[in-house]
Design an enzyme around this catalytic site. Structure first.
Site: not given
Ligand code: BG6
Length: 279
Positions: A153, A253
């Site tokens: 991510h 990602e």
């Molecule tokens: C992304 C998603 O991968 O991660 C989003 O597509 C999400 O929808 C984002 O808001 C962040 O997620 P988190 O759990 O780290 O706040």
């Protein structure tokens, strides 16, 4: 040089310095939260108000979403449990004056088996030089098959989201998480509102461009990628993000998400790998 360091609260991370780059990798989550190539700009965005504490995911760098991306497995927390789990350091080695390799590992425990009842090994292999490469190697150590979805991510550090353009995703099937619709996406991506989409059938390099800077993202073991920016309203509601943070990062990602899931038979391994090069 590789040093094991701690913040005042005991949260541990590795500090890497070689001739080509410097980096910081937390043992919790095998989470790289800084990567600075000597000859180029800082690669990864890190929220200045992110906390480094147990059981809390760092906001920025490269959170590892595993064994489930997003809510692909509704029985698990969003993005799975790896990003808040403590990994074991397996090896840390300067391969040559320009390149360092770090290997961290997570295996099942009583606690993980209670929420995801499988025996597994997840190795995260970082190769740190002018380029950054991160490999997630999953091995099924159980006697039954399991299914994973996962993602690196990556929060890329940018100067201004309105100057960013992403190419390499033209004419790919795309699931829009905001409308819940799947349709082909055409052209390059630019940003002027919230963007949260999962692209499938990927085989090409993705390029992130901003002004004179280009970052090349090459992936293997992956046919999907997620592109995300929360924009103004969602950013204001996100944990560990300042109100204007959406201007400073974009997430691309490298993934095995949604229909790009993988099923591993007993003793089978799968590697998802991404390499990031500033051109
Ligand atoms: C992304 C998603 O991968 O991660 C989003 O597509 C999400 O929808 C984002 O808001 C962040 O997620 P988190 O759990 O780290 O706040």
């Amino acid at each position: 040089m590789i040093q094991l360091k701690q913040f005042d609260n005991g949260f541990s991370y590795l500090q890497v310095n070689n001739l080509s780059c410097s980096a910081k990798i937390a043992l919790q989550g095998a989470h790289i939260f800084e990567f600075r190539p000597v000859l180029h700009d800082n690669l990864l965005w890190l929220s200045p108000i992110s906390e480094f504490k147990e059981q809390s995911a760092i906001r920025g760098g490269i959170p590892i979403c595993w064994p489930s991306f997003g809510n692909n497995n509704p029985a698990l927390a969003q993005h799975g449990f790896a990003r808040t789990s403590l990994f074991t350091l397996i090896s840390a080695e300067d391969i040559n004056p320009n390149t360092t390799q770090i290997i961290l590992k997570l295996t099942d425990t009583q606690e993980t088996r209670e929420i995801w009842n499988y025996q597994f090994e997840l190795e995260v292999i970082f190769t740190l030089s002018e380029t950054l490469s991160v490999e997630l190697k999953t091995t099924n150590k159980d006697i039954k098959a399991f299914k994973i979805t996962q993602a690196l991510h990556t929060y890329f550090d940018i100067s201004d989201i309105s100057h960013v353009e992403i190419s390499g995703l033209d004419n790919k099937p795309c699931f829009d998480a905001l409308t819940q619709k799947t349709e082909p996406f055409y052209g390059n991506i630019t940003f002027n509102e919230e963007f949260d989409r999962v692209f499938q059938n990927l085989h090409d390099t993705i390029l992130l461009k901003e002004n004179n800077k280009t970052v090349e993202i090459k992936s293997s073991g992956s046919n999907s990628a997620v592109v995300w920016n929360p924009w103004i309203d969602k950013c204001a509601k996100m944990s560990a993000m300042e109100a204007d943070a959406y201007k400073e990062f974009v997430c691309i990602e490298s993934a095995n998400a949604y229909e790009d899931f993988r099923v591993l038979q007993p003793q089978e391994s799968h590697s998802l790998k991404a390499t990031f090069t500033t051109l």
